[in-house]
Design a protein around this motif. Structure first.
Motif, PDB file in Angstrom:
ATOM      1  N   THR A 116      53.435  81.618  37.212  1.00  0.00           N
ATOM      2  CA  THR A 116      53.046  81.683  36.021  1.00  0.00           C
ATOM      3  C   THR A 116      51.598  82.428  35.866  1.00  0.00           C
ATOM      4  OG1 THR A 116      51.856  79.781  34.337  1.00  0.00           O
ATOM      5  CG2 THR A 116      51.061  79.738  36.456  1.00  0.00           C
ATOM      6  N   TYR A 117      51.352  82.987  34.496  1.00  0.00           N
ATOM      7  CA  TYR A 117      50.487  83.936  34.263  1.00  0.00           C
ATOM      8  C   TYR A 117      48.907  82.984  34.113  1.00  0.00           C
ATOM      9  CZ  TYR A 117      47.273  86.680  31.317  1.00  0.00           C
ATOM     10  OH  TYR A 117      46.260  87.420  30.986  1.00  0.00           O
ATOM     11  N   LEU A 154      57.985  67.649  39.067  1.00  0.00           N
ATOM     12  CA  LEU A 154      57.807  68.055  40.649  1.00  0.00           C
ATOM     13  C   LEU A 154      57.050  69.386  40.759  1.00  0.00           C
ATOM     14  CD1 LEU A 154      58.086  66.875  43.436  1.00  0.00           C
ATOM     15  CD2 LEU A 154      60.138  68.208  43.840  1.00  0.00           C
ATOM     16  N   MET A 159      48.921  73.713  40.497  1.00  0.00           N
ATOM     17  CA  MET A 159      49.445  73.697  39.214  1.00  0.00           C
ATOM     18  C   MET A 159      49.047  72.663  38.303  1.00  0.00           C
ATOM     19  SD  MET A 159      51.210  75.964  37.515  1.00  0.00           S
ATOM     20  CE  MET A 159      50.537  76.005  35.840  1.00  0.00           C
ATOM     21  N   HIS A 163      46.489  72.721  34.866  1.00  0.00           N
ATOM     22  CA  HIS A 163      46.526  72.195  33.726  1.00  0.00           C
ATOM     23  C   HIS A 163      45.432  71.178  33.355  1.00  0.00           C
ATOM     24  CE1 HIS A 163      50.921  73.059  32.506  1.00  0.00           C
ATOM     25  NE2 HIS A 163      51.113  72.981  33.633  1.00  0.00           N
ATOM     26  N   ARG A 166      42.716  73.258  31.933  1.00  0.00           N
ATOM     27  CA  ARG A 166      43.008  73.691  30.505  1.00  0.00           C
ATOM     28  C   ARG A 166      42.751  72.471  29.659  1.00  0.00           C
ATOM     29  NH1 ARG A 166      47.816  77.381  28.504  1.00  0.00           N
ATOM     30  NH2 ARG A 166      47.316  77.495  26.311  1.00  0.00           N
TER      31      ARG A 166
ATOM     32  N   MET B   1      49.480  80.034  30.057  1.00  0.00           N
ATOM     33  CA  MET B   1      49.768  79.678  31.094  1.00  0.00           C
ATOM     34  C   MET B   1      50.832  78.356  31.177  1.00  0.00           C
ATOM     35  SD  MET B   1      46.971  77.954  33.683  1.00  0.00           S
ATOM     36  CE  MET B   1      46.719  76.579  32.682  1.00  0.00           C
ATOM     37  N   ASN B   2      51.941  78.895  31.541  1.00  0.00           N
ATOM     38  CA  ASN B   2      53.213  78.032  31.427  1.00  0.00           C
ATOM     39  C   ASN B   2      53.276  76.856  32.744  1.00  0.00           C
ATOM     40  OD1 ASN B   2      54.253  79.189  29.261  1.00  0.00           O
ATOM     41  ND2 ASN B   2      55.070  80.614  29.994  1.00  0.00           N
ATOM     42  N   GLY B   3      53.702  75.820  32.586  1.00  0.00           N
ATOM     43  CA  GLY B   3      53.733  74.928  33.482  1.00  0.00           C
ATOM     44  C   GLY B   3      54.687  75.344  34.552  1.00  0.00           C
ATOM     45  N   ILE B   4      54.717  74.811  35.732  1.00  0.00           N
ATOM     46  CA  ILE B   4      55.927  75.000  36.737  1.00  0.00           C
ATOM     47  C   ILE B   4      56.310  73.655  37.169  1.00  0.00           C
ATOM     48  CG2 ILE B   4      56.051  75.749  39.118  1.00  0.00           C
ATOM     49  CD1 ILE B   4      54.151  77.882  38.866  1.00  0.00           C
ATOM     50  N   ASN B   5      57.739  73.754  37.196  1.00  0.00           N
ATOM     51  CA  ASN B   5      58.632  72.351  37.447  1.00  0.00           C
ATOM     52  C   ASN B   5      59.626  72.842  38.154  1.00  0.00           C
ATOM     53  OD1 ASN B   5      59.277  69.887  37.538  1.00  0.00           O
ATOM     54  ND2 ASN B   5      59.630  69.442  35.364  1.00  0.00           N
ATOM     55  N   PHE B   6      59.641  72.166  39.445  1.00  0.00           N
ATOM     56  CA  PHE B   6      60.736  72.595  40.529  1.00  0.00           C
ATOM     57  C   PHE B   6      62.120  71.979  40.076  1.00  0.00           C
ATOM     58  CE2 PHE B   6      57.927  75.173  42.865  1.00  0.00           C
ATOM     59  CZ  PHE B   6      56.959  74.596  43.393  1.00  0.00           C
ATOM     60  N   ILE B   7      62.094  71.008  39.375  1.00  0.00           N
ATOM     61  CA  ILE B   7      63.141  70.190  38.870  1.00  0.00           C
ATOM     62  C   ILE B   7      63.619  70.487  37.316  1.00  0.00           C
ATOM     63  CG2 ILE B   7      62.951  68.508  40.744  1.00  0.00           C
ATOM     64  CD1 ILE B   7      61.916  66.549  38.807  1.00  0.00           C
ATOM     65  N   ASN B   8      64.874  70.089  37.012  1.00  0.00           N
ATOM     66  CA  ASN B   8      65.258  70.066  35.799  1.00  0.00           C
ATOM     67  C   ASN B   8      65.752  68.712  35.071  1.00  0.00           C
ATOM     68  OD1 ASN B   8      64.770  72.887  34.871  1.00  0.00           O
ATOM     69  ND2 ASN B   8      66.810  73.314  35.888  1.00  0.00           N
ATOM     70  N   PRO B   9      64.794  68.017  34.947  1.00  0.00           N
ATOM     71  CA  PRO B   9      65.197  66.442  34.422  1.00  0.00           C
ATOM     72  C   PRO B   9      65.821  66.252  33.135  1.00  0.00           C
ATOM     73  CG  PRO B   9      62.784  66.738  33.997  1.00  0.00           C
ATOM     74  CD  PRO B   9      63.222  68.008  34.600  1.00  0.00           C
TER      75      PRO B   9
END
Lengths: 229, 179
Positions: A116-117, A154, A159, A163, A166, B1-9
């Motif tokens: 992410t940036y 998850l 990270m 958030h 922010r 700033m985009n969130g990171i999520n390791f899963i696709n619920p």
């Protein structure tokens, strides 16, 4: 005219090799603060979660299920991981929109990478890059399926802290201000927060005890709640 | 700033719509199954009873006997017709059938000129019209060529309405007649 306030709940979990922290958070539309309804912490002394691998799924699963069911509500489960099993980097690149080949990663098929940036400085762009083994992701998903837990997020603890940072600044957040703070703290996201930030973000009832060890994970839990949207 | 999520619920709204879909589909399928299991055999039993009642009514009333009588009469008529057809086809192939001889005669003498043609067991007589005497002679000559006929003679020849009325007689040879 009386406005009906909406209440949102979420159960957050912070996994580390030495402990698990669980927090039931509530947010009301009328208040900017989170409310900690319940806080649970369990130390792991028998390698149950060594290198974030679930070596004792029965104990971990039953622990989380008991915490979740004590709330008596159906709410999403948000989880963050912290530990040596994660590959985390803060990188400066010349490209504002890089592709996966431009990152110094192994490109092994069993690793999952996300980035992410963060901010831009001196014509270079800073990114937060994290990687995790796909087998680890699968383990947590399987555990959630086995115990019928609605796992929605998850991610990594850092990270979640981003958030939270922010959310702390709200509409006044600027990437340049983040750049200044990160550079001054040597790009250590954990050092962006001070002792005074916790009571500004979250309301802690008297029956909930906070220690120095639980402050940062609780901030990450608030960040997870905020990431849910 | 985009969130990171390791899963696709799956979003909760999709979850709920899926749950609703499963519930309604189960309801519909179970309703249809119950209908088939409980009402289907009932309808089938009623249908079976009606068929039985119809059969009984057919057998016991005059309607059934009338149908049976009609059926037997049809069969009798059919068998009689078959017998008659058989007789005709048998006759066609027997030596008594004069058809081949008549066909041969009609090739020699134009059927429009033949006034009468009679056959007995052993003889025949043909009354025909000829335009001139040579034609009558030709008829006699050609009839004599036929293997079934012998002793073909001109019996009478007289003029009538610009035509020559010719009477030809002869003997039918049974041994050489075609069957």
């Amino acid at each position: 005219m009386i406005r009906k306030q909406s209440v949102h709940d979420a159960f957050t979990l912070i996994f580390s090799p030495t402990s698990i922290l669980g927090a039931w958070l509530t947010k009301r539309s009328s208040s900017p603060q989170f409310i900690v309804q319940q806080l649970y912490q369990q130390k792991l002394n028998h390698l149950e979660l060594e290198k974030l691998t679930i070596f004792n799924p029965t104990q971990i699963g039953s622990l989380i299920t008991s915490w979740y069911k004590k709330s008596g509500k159906s709410m999403p489960l948000l989880a963050a991981l912290y530990g040596p099993a994660l590959e985390e980097h803060i990188l400066l690149l010349h490209n504002a929109h890089p592709n996966s080949n431009q990152f110094p990663i192994s490109h092994a098929p069993h690793w999952h990478w996300e980035y992410t940036y963060l901010y831009s400085v001196d014509h270079r762009h800073c990114f937060y890059l994290c990687g995790i083994k796909k087998s680890l992701i699968f383990q947590y998903q399987l555990m959630a399926i086995l115990h019928q837990l609605p796992l929605a997020i998850l991610t990594t603890e850092r990270m979640a802290l981003l958030h939270c940072y922010r959310f702390l600044f709200g509409s006044a957040f600027r990437a340049a201000q983040l750049a200044t703070a990160m550079i001054s703290h040597n790009n250590r996201i954990e050092n962006l927060f001070s002792v005074d930030d916790l009571p500004r973000i979250v309301h802690i009832p008297s029956h909930v005890k906070i220690t120095n060890q639980t402050a940062l994970p609780l901030l990450a839990a608030c960040g997870l709640f905020q990431a849910q949207g | 700033m985009n969130g990171i999520n390791f899963i696709n619920p799956v979003p909760p709204s999709e979850n709920n719509s899926g749950r609703r879909w499963v519930f309604i589909s189960s309801l519909i399928i179970s309703g249809i199954t119950m209908y088939i299991l409980f009402l289907g055999p009932t309808e089938g039993y009623i249908y079976y009873k009606l068929i039985q009642a119809r059969r009984t009514a057919q057998n016991e009333t005059a309607h059934g006997s009338a149908i049976a009588q009609k059926r037997s009469e049809k069969e009798l008529q059919f068998s009689q017709k078959q017998h008659q057809y058989q007789k005709i086809s048998n006759y066609k192939t027997t030596p008594k059938n004069p058809e081949p001889l008549l066909m041969s005669i009609s090739k020699i003498i134009n059927p429009s000129n033949i006034q009468s043609c009679s056959f007995t067991q052993r003889s025949f007589e043909i009354n025909c019209l000829a335009s001139h005497a040579q034609e009558a002679q030709k008829y006699i000559h050609q009839l004599a060529q036929l293997p079934e006929l012998k002793e073909v003679t001109l019996v009478s020849l007289y003029k009538e309405n610009n035509k020559l009325k010719t009477t030809i007689r002869g003997i039918i040879d049974k041994k050489k007649s075609r069957s």
